[in-house]
Enzyme design. Structure first.
Site, mmCIF file in Angstrom:
data_model
loop_
_atom_site.group_PDB
_atom_site.id
_atom_site.type_symbol
_atom_site.label_atom_id
_atom_site.label_comp_id
_atom_site.label_asym_id
_atom_site.label_seq_id
_atom_site.Cartn_x
_atom_site.Cartn_y
_atom_site.Cartn_z
ATOM 1 N N ASP A 33 -6.735 17.291 -0.537
ATOM 2 C CA ASP A 33 -7.690 16.226 -0.843
ATOM 3 C C ASP A 33 -9.091 16.743 -1.173
ATOM 4 O O ASP A 33 -9.960 15.973 -1.605
ATOM 5 C CB ASP A 33 -7.749 15.204 0.304
ATOM 6 N N HIS A 67 -2.229 25.095 0.208
ATOM 7 C CA HIS A 67 -1.283 24.344 -0.612
ATOM 8 C C HIS A 67 -1.916 23.903 -1.926
ATOM 9 O O HIS A 67 -1.493 22.924 -2.539
ATOM 10 C CB HIS A 67 -0.742 23.138 0.176
ATOM 11 N N PRO A 87 -3.415 8.594 4.581
ATOM 12 C CA PRO A 87 -2.314 8.705 5.539
ATOM 13 C C PRO A 87 -1.823 10.150 5.639
ATOM 14 O O PRO A 87 -1.863 10.890 4.652
ATOM 15 C CB PRO A 87 -1.210 7.824 4.941
ATOM 16 N N ASP A 88 -1.368 10.547 6.833
ATOM 17 C CA ASP A 88 -0.757 11.878 6.916
ATOM 18 C C ASP A 88 0.680 11.782 6.404
ATOM 19 O O ASP A 88 1.059 10.778 5.775
ATOM 20 C CB ASP A 88 -0.871 12.459 8.340
ATOM 21 N N PHE A 89 1.471 12.802 6.640
ATOM 22 C CA PHE A 89 2.822 12.805 6.081
ATOM 23 C C PHE A 89 3.879 12.342 7.086
ATOM 24 O O PHE A 89 4.762 11.581 6.758
ATOM 25 C CB PHE A 89 3.181 14.213 5.567
ATOM 26 N N ARG A 90 3.769 12.822 8.324
ATOM 27 C CA ARG A 90 4.907 12.676 9.232
ATOM 28 C C ARG A 90 4.695 11.740 10.410
ATOM 29 O O ARG A 90 5.583 11.607 11.239
ATOM 30 C CB ARG A 90 5.347 14.062 9.739
ATOM 31 N N ASN A 114 -4.453 20.781 3.265
ATOM 32 C CA ASN A 114 -4.770 19.534 2.573
ATOM 33 C C ASN A 114 -5.168 19.785 1.126
ATOM 34 O O ASN A 114 -5.836 20.764 0.811
ATOM 35 C CB ASN A 114 -5.889 18.792 3.318
HETATM 36 P P1 OAD Z 1 1.776 16.036 9.066
HETATM 37 O O1 OAD Z 1 1.741 14.611 8.658
HETATM 38 O O2 OAD Z 1 3.086 16.704 9.151
HETATM 39 O O3 OAD Z 1 1.067 16.200 10.496
HETATM 40 C C1 OAD Z 1 -0.165 15.581 10.787
HETATM 41 C C2 OAD Z 1 -0.390 15.663 12.290
HETATM 42 O O4 OAD Z 1 -1.671 15.115 12.560
HETATM 43 C C3 OAD Z 1 0.625 14.863 13.111
HETATM 44 O O5 OAD Z 1 1.076 15.649 14.193
HETATM 45 C C4 OAD Z 1 -0.170 13.641 13.581
HETATM 46 O O6 OAD Z 1 0.226 13.170 14.859
HETATM 47 C C5 OAD Z 1 -1.572 14.204 13.638
HETATM 48 N N1 OAD Z 1 -2.624 13.199 13.440
HETATM 49 C C6 OAD Z 1 -2.793 12.349 12.403
HETATM 50 N N2 OAD Z 1 -3.917 11.622 12.549
HETATM 51 C C7 OAD Z 1 -4.468 12.004 13.729
HETATM 52 C C8 OAD Z 1 -5.640 11.612 14.455
HETATM 53 N N3 OAD Z 1 -6.489 10.685 13.991
HETATM 54 N N4 OAD Z 1 -5.871 12.218 15.640
HETATM 55 C C9 OAD Z 1 -5.026 13.171 16.124
HETATM 56 N N5 OAD Z 1 -3.931 13.594 15.481
HETATM 57 C C10 OAD Z 1 -3.649 13.019 14.299
HETATM 58 O O7 OAD Z 1 0.775 16.824 8.094
HETATM 59 P P2 OAD Z 1 0.663 18.392 7.852
HETATM 60 O O8 OAD Z 1 0.972 19.146 9.090
HETATM 61 O O9 OAD Z 1 -0.642 18.623 7.208
HETATM 62 O O10 OAD Z 1 2.397 19.210 1.613
HETATM 63 O O11 OAD Z 1 1.830 18.620 6.786
HETATM 64 C C11 OAD Z 1 1.986 19.874 6.139
HETATM 65 C C12 OAD Z 1 2.409 19.721 4.699
HETATM 66 O O12 OAD Z 1 3.542 18.879 4.613
HETATM 67 C C13 OAD Z 1 1.367 19.069 3.824
HETATM 68 O O13 OAD Z 1 0.453 19.995 3.305
HETATM 69 C C14 OAD Z 1 2.156 18.375 2.738
HETATM 70 C C15 OAD Z 1 3.451 18.035 3.454
HETATM 71 O O14 OAD Z 1 4.613 18.188 2.726
HETATM 72 C C16 OAD Z 1 1.742 18.897 0.429
HETATM 73 O O15 OAD Z 1 0.906 18.027 0.320
HETATM 74 C C17 OAD Z 1 2.058 19.702 -0.748
#
Ligand code: OAD
Ligand code: ZN
Length: 329
Positions: free
Chosen positions: A165, A182, A89-92, A163
Site C-alpha cells: 500500500d 512484496h 482490510p488485512d488478508f486472513r 504491504n
Molecule cells: P494477514 O492478513 O495474513 O495477517 C494480518 C495479521 O494482523 C493477523 O494476524 C491479524 O490478526 C492482525 N491484525 C489485523 N489488524 C490488527 C489490529 N488492528 N491490531 C492487531 N492485529 C491486527 O496479513 P500478512 O501477514 O501481511 O500478499 O499477509 C502476508 C501476505 O499474504 C501479504 O503480503 C499478501 C498476502 O497474500 C500480497 O499482497 C502480494
C-alpha cells in the site's frame, strides 16, 4: 564478501525464479531453511549465546533498553495488520480479511488473484482489487508514524514490509530504510516484453476499469508487486546484512504465514529480544518461542500507544501525526 555472495546465491536459488513455487503458504519451507550464519564476528550487549538463562522481558523492559540506547539497531517487520487502522482490510482475519470476504464468480479461490497463472488467464479480478488500492485512497496511521519516529530518532536499521500500500513511504520513512519485500504499486511492467510502463498510464487504465496494456506489444501490464510463485526483489537480500547486526526485532501486524518473509522472524540472533504486537500469536513466535520474546497481543494501535508512552514519546508522536495529517489525537 565471499560469504555474502555465496549466501546471496543460495537465497536466490531457494526463493528465486524456477519451476517451483517460491512462496509457501505453510508456516515453514518444507525441509527447513538453511540458516544464515547469524552472529559471526558480531558482539553486542546481548552477547551471542543461547537464550536459556536469560530473564523474561516485558514491554517496559524493551522501552528501557531503547531509552538506554542498549537497542539502537532496530529491525522492524510488518504486515497487513498495521494498515487496518487506515481502513485497508488485512488478508486472513476471519470475517473481515480479504480472503474471507472476497467473492467473484470468475475466481476459483481468493488467493488466485495474486497468482501469475490465473492473472495471465484473467487479469480483471486483480485490477478490480487494485482500483481500491489506489495510493490516493488511504493515509498512514499512528503505527506508521510511530515507525517514522523510530527512524527520526536514528534507531531504525531497516523496515521490512509485506504491504504493497506504500503507506510506510507515505509516512516519510525514506526508501533507503525500506525493504518492500512484496513489491509495490510504484512501478509497473509488461508481462510479455518486460518494459516498464509509466505509473500514470497504469493508474489511468485501472481507474477507468480497463486492463492496462503495453504500448509496444499490447501485453498486460502488471504492477511490480510480488505474486505467489514470483521472486522477491533484490533488496530483500539486505536481510543478510541487517539481521545479524540487529539488536531488537519488532514484528507488527502479520500472521507470519507467507515465506520467505515469515522466516526472517528467526533470523536475528537468539539473544536479541523480539517484540511481536498482533491480535493473536502466530508463526515461529507461537510454535518456537524464545525466552526474550515479548508478545503484546490485542489491538495494535493500543500496543503502539503503550510502547510510545513507555518510551516517553507520546507528545512527539501526537505532534508528528498532527503535523503530517492535521489530525489531533
Ligand atoms: P494477514 O492478513 O495474513 O495477517 C494480518 C495479521 O494482523 C493477523 O494476524 C491479524 O490478526 C492482525 N491484525 C489485523 N489488524 C490488527 C489490529 N488492528 N491490531 C492487531 N492485529 C491486527 O496479513 P500478512 O501477514 O501481511 O500478499 O499477509 C502476508 C501476505 O499474504 C501479504 O503480503 C499478501 C498476502 O497474500 C500480497 O499482497 C502480494
Ligand atoms: Zn510489452
Amino acid at each position: 564478501m565471499a560469504q555474502w555472495a555465496s549466501s546471496a546465491v543460495r537465497a536466490l536459488r531457494l526463493w528465486g525464479p524456477g519451476g517451483e513455487r517460491a512462496w509457501a503458504r505453510r508456516p515453514r519451507i518444507a525441509g527447513g531453511w538453511t540458516p544464515i550464519p547469524f552472529s559471526a564476528g558480531v558482539s553486542s550487549v546481548f552477547g551471542n549465546g543461547g537464550d536459556s538463562k536469560k530473564e523474561k522481558l516485558s514491554l517496559q523492559d524493551i522501552a528501557e533498553l531503547i531509552r538506554a540506547r542498549a537497542c539502537q539497531r532496530v529491525v522492524v517487520m510488518v504486515g497487513a495488520g498495521i494498515s487496518t487502522p487506515s481502513g485497508i482490510p488485512d488478508f486472513r482475519s476471519p470475517g473481515t480479511g480479504f480472503y474471507s470476504s472476497f467473492q467473484h464468480c470468475d475466481v476459483p479461490y481468493p488467493e488466485a488473484i495474486f497468482e501469475l497463472t490465473f492473472f495471465l488467464h484473467n487479469p480483471s479480478p486483480f485490477f478490480t482489487w487494485a482500483k481500491k488500492m489506489h495510493p490516493g485512497n488511504y493515509r498512514p496511521n499512528i503505527i506508521h508514524y510511530f515507525l517514522r519516529l523510530l527512524h527520526d530518532k536514528g534507531l531504525l536499521l531497516r523496515l521490512y514490509t509485506q504491504n504493497i500500500d506504500g503507506l510506510e513511504r507515505a509516512s516519510g520513512i525514506p526508501g533507503s530504510k525500506l525493504v518492500e519485500a512484496h513489491g509495490s504499486f510504484a512501478s509497473a511492467s509488461c508481462t510479455v516484453c518486460q518494459r516498464t510502463s509509466p505509473a500514470e498510464d497504469f493508474w489511468a487504465s485501472v481507474m477507468g476499469d480497463r486492463v492496462p496494456r503495453c504500448t509496444v506489444c499490447t501485453g498486460v501490464v502488471k504492477p511490480d508487486i510480488v505474486f505467489f510463485g514470483e521472486a522477491l526483489p533484490q533488496r530483500f537480500l539486505l536481510h543478510l546484512a541487517d539481521f545479524p547486526i540487529a539488536d531488537l526485532l519488532l514484528i507488527l501486524g502479520t500472521s507470519l504465514q507467507v515465506e520467505p518473509f515469515a522466516s526472517l522472524s528467526e533470523a536475528v540472533r537468539s539473544s536479541v529480544p523480539r517484540v511481536f504486537m498482533n491480535q493473536e500469536a502466530a508463526g515461529a513466535l507461537a510454535w518456537r518461542p524464545r525466552s526474550r520474546d515479548v508478545l503484546q497481543l490485542g489491538d495494535l494501535v493500543d500496543g503502539v500507544k503503550m510502547l510510545a508512552e513507555l518510551l516517553g514519546w507520546t507528545e512527539e508522536l501526537k505532534d508528528l501525526v498532527q503535523r503530517e495529517t492535521g489530525k489531533v489525537l
